[in-house]
Structures are given as C-alpha cells and as structure tokens.
Design a protein around this motif. Structure first.
Motif, PDB file in Angstrom:
ATOM      1  N   TYR A  31     -19.628 -13.562  12.382  1.00 28.67           N
ATOM      2  CA  TYR A  31     -19.049 -13.101  13.552  1.00 28.67           C
ATOM      3  C   TYR A  31     -19.896 -11.635  13.712  1.00 28.67           C
ATOM      4  O   TYR A  31     -19.548 -10.537  13.045  1.00 28.67           O
ATOM      5  CB  TYR A  31     -17.452 -12.804  13.453  1.00 28.67           C
ATOM      6  CG  TYR A  31     -16.894 -13.990  13.014  1.00 28.67           C
ATOM      7  CD1 TYR A  31     -16.213 -14.758  14.165  1.00 28.67           C
ATOM      8  CD2 TYR A  31     -16.651 -14.548  11.937  1.00 28.67           C
ATOM      9  CE1 TYR A  31     -15.460 -15.956  13.898  1.00 28.67           C
ATOM     10  CE2 TYR A  31     -15.845 -15.765  11.639  1.00 28.67           C
ATOM     11  CZ  TYR A  31     -15.404 -16.518  12.537  1.00 28.67           C
ATOM     12  OH  TYR A  31     -14.675 -17.515  12.382  1.00 28.67           O
ATOM     13  N   CYS A  32     -20.521 -11.541  15.061  1.00 27.75           N
ATOM     14  CA  CYS A  32     -21.289 -10.467  15.391  1.00 27.75           C
ATOM     15  C   CYS A  32     -20.323  -9.448  16.111  1.00 27.75           C
ATOM     16  O   CYS A  32     -19.794  -9.861  17.082  1.00 27.75           O
ATOM     17  CB  CYS A  32     -22.677 -10.853  15.783  1.00 27.75           C
ATOM     18  SG  CYS A  32     -23.591 -11.855  14.949  1.00 27.75           S
ATOM     19  N   ALA A  33     -20.561  -8.147  15.801  1.00 33.32           N
ATOM     20  CA  ALA A  33     -19.969  -7.140  16.724  1.00 33.32           C
ATOM     21  C   ALA A  33     -20.884  -6.977  17.976  1.00 33.32           C
ATOM     22  O   ALA A  33     -22.057  -7.404  17.956  1.00 33.32           O
ATOM     23  CB  ALA A  33     -19.812  -5.879  15.920  1.00 33.32           C
ATOM     24  N   GLY A  34     -20.299  -6.607  18.949  1.00 36.31           N
ATOM     25  CA  GLY A  34     -21.168  -6.258  20.137  1.00 36.31           C
ATOM     26  C   GLY A  34     -22.394  -5.643  19.792  1.00 36.31           C
ATOM     27  O   GLY A  34     -22.476  -4.645  19.309  1.00 36.31           O
ATOM     28  N   GLN A  35     -23.614  -6.287  20.399  1.00 37.12           N
ATOM     29  CA  GLN A  35     -24.952  -5.597  20.173  1.00 37.12           C
ATOM     30  C   GLN A  35     -25.274  -5.078  21.383  1.00 37.12           C
ATOM     31  O   GLN A  35     -25.460  -5.751  22.449  1.00 37.12           O
ATOM     32  CB  GLN A  35     -26.060  -6.536  19.598  1.00 37.12           C
ATOM     33  CG  GLN A  35     -25.702  -7.098  18.170  1.00 37.12           C
ATOM     34  CD  GLN A  35     -25.445  -5.958  17.134  1.00 37.12           C
ATOM     35  OE1 GLN A  35     -26.037  -5.116  17.228  1.00 37.12           O
ATOM     36  NE2 GLN A  35     -24.213  -5.820  16.532  1.00 37.12           N
ATOM     37  N   GLU A 122     -23.456  -5.260  26.468  1.00 39.02           N
ATOM     38  CA  GLU A 122     -23.244  -5.642  25.042  1.00 39.02           C
ATOM     39  C   GLU A 122     -22.970  -7.163  25.028  1.00 39.02           C
ATOM     40  O   GLU A 122     -22.448  -7.659  25.740  1.00 39.02           O
ATOM     41  CB  GLU A 122     -22.048  -4.944  24.924  1.00 39.02           C
ATOM     42  CG  GLU A 122     -21.805  -4.862  23.213  1.00 39.02           C
ATOM     43  CD  GLU A 122     -20.657  -3.639  23.115  1.00 39.02           C
ATOM     44  OE1 GLU A 122     -19.976  -4.126  21.896  1.00 39.02           O
ATOM     45  OE2 GLU A 122     -20.759  -2.606  23.672  1.00 39.02           O
ATOM     46  N   GLU A 124     -21.862 -10.086  22.389  1.00 35.42           N
ATOM     47  CA  GLU A 124     -21.114 -10.521  21.140  1.00 35.42           C
ATOM     48  C   GLU A 124     -21.066 -11.829  20.821  1.00 35.42           C
ATOM     49  O   GLU A 124     -20.742 -12.654  21.571  1.00 35.42           O
ATOM     50  CB  GLU A 124     -19.603 -10.071  21.371  1.00 35.42           C
ATOM     51  CG  GLU A 124     -18.599 -10.363  20.417  1.00 35.42           C
ATOM     52  CD  GLU A 124     -17.177  -9.864  20.764  1.00 35.42           C
ATOM     53  OE1 GLU A 124     -16.603  -9.072  20.215  1.00 35.42           O
ATOM     54  OE2 GLU A 124     -16.726 -10.720  21.689  1.00 35.42           O
TER      55      GLU A 124
END
Length: 129
Positions: A31-35, A122, A124
C-alpha cells in the motif's frame, strides 16, 4: 498471483483503467502513500503540472521498485489533483507509463482543494505480487 479485470463497458479503455480488478493468490500487497513531486531532500516542487506529474510517476515507481515490487502489479491507482483541467492535457503521460508497464488497474481521479505546500498532483497505489 492472478488478476481479472471486470469491465461491463468499453469506454474506460480509452482512459487507461478498469472498473474493477479481482486479485487471487497474491503473495503480498504493498500500500503506497500518495507520491507527488517531492525531491529527495523533502522539498516540494513548485513546477508546472506536467513536470510535477512526471516527477510523481518517477517517485511512485521508485517506491514500488525499492520495495521489491513491479509497476505491472499495480491494481489500484488513485489520482489526486488540484485541477483536473490542468492535469487533463498531460494525462497521456500517465497513460503512456501505464501502457509501458502493462498495468490494468482500477482508478479514481479526485479533484481536491489543495495538496501539501505547492503540490498539484499525487498518485496513490496498491500493488500486489
């Protein structure tokens, strides 16, 4: 891991996403945080939307590969932007990246009032393998 894309219609194909993605037999999930367009020293970019989108894509790919996953494993990609109108002319950049990696993800585009500091877009993601 097996994925199945569910698309009752065809119109989403030209927008480079699926209505739903079913995942079976995944061994792990990331689960990636917003980049966003944030530099390695933590500074937020104040560049234009196109530059920030390119930077956000690069940062997302960096997080995914550093974790030992591949962009092709993205099954969910949420896009947050401060201006859909400013993002849309550059959306093909994201579509080309999606095609390059053979990604078939469920997506939602959100227009938000603001993002952190000067950020305009962003990304995600949820990634499986």
């Amino acid at each position: 891991m097996e994925t199945r894309n569910i698309n009752p219609w065809t119109w989403q194909d030209e927008r480079s996403y699926s209505q739903a993605v079913e995942v079976k037999n995944a061994t792990s999930t990331l689960y990636c945080a917003g980049q966003a367009a944030v530099f390695p020293d933590g500074r937020s970019s104040d560049e234009d939307m196109k530059s920030q989108l390119i930077h956000a894509i690069a940062n997302l790919e960096e997080v995914i590969t550093t974790a030992g996953y591949a962009p092709k494993g993205i099954v969910r990609l949420n896009i947050y932007t401060t201006s859909s109108a400013a993002l849309w002319p550059h959306f093909s950049i994201l579509q080309e990246w999606i095609a390059k990696h053979g990604i078939r993800q469920a997506s939602t585009l959100f227009e938000v009032k603001s993002l952190f500091e000067t950020l305009q877009v962003e990304l995600e993601a949820t990634v499986v393998k």
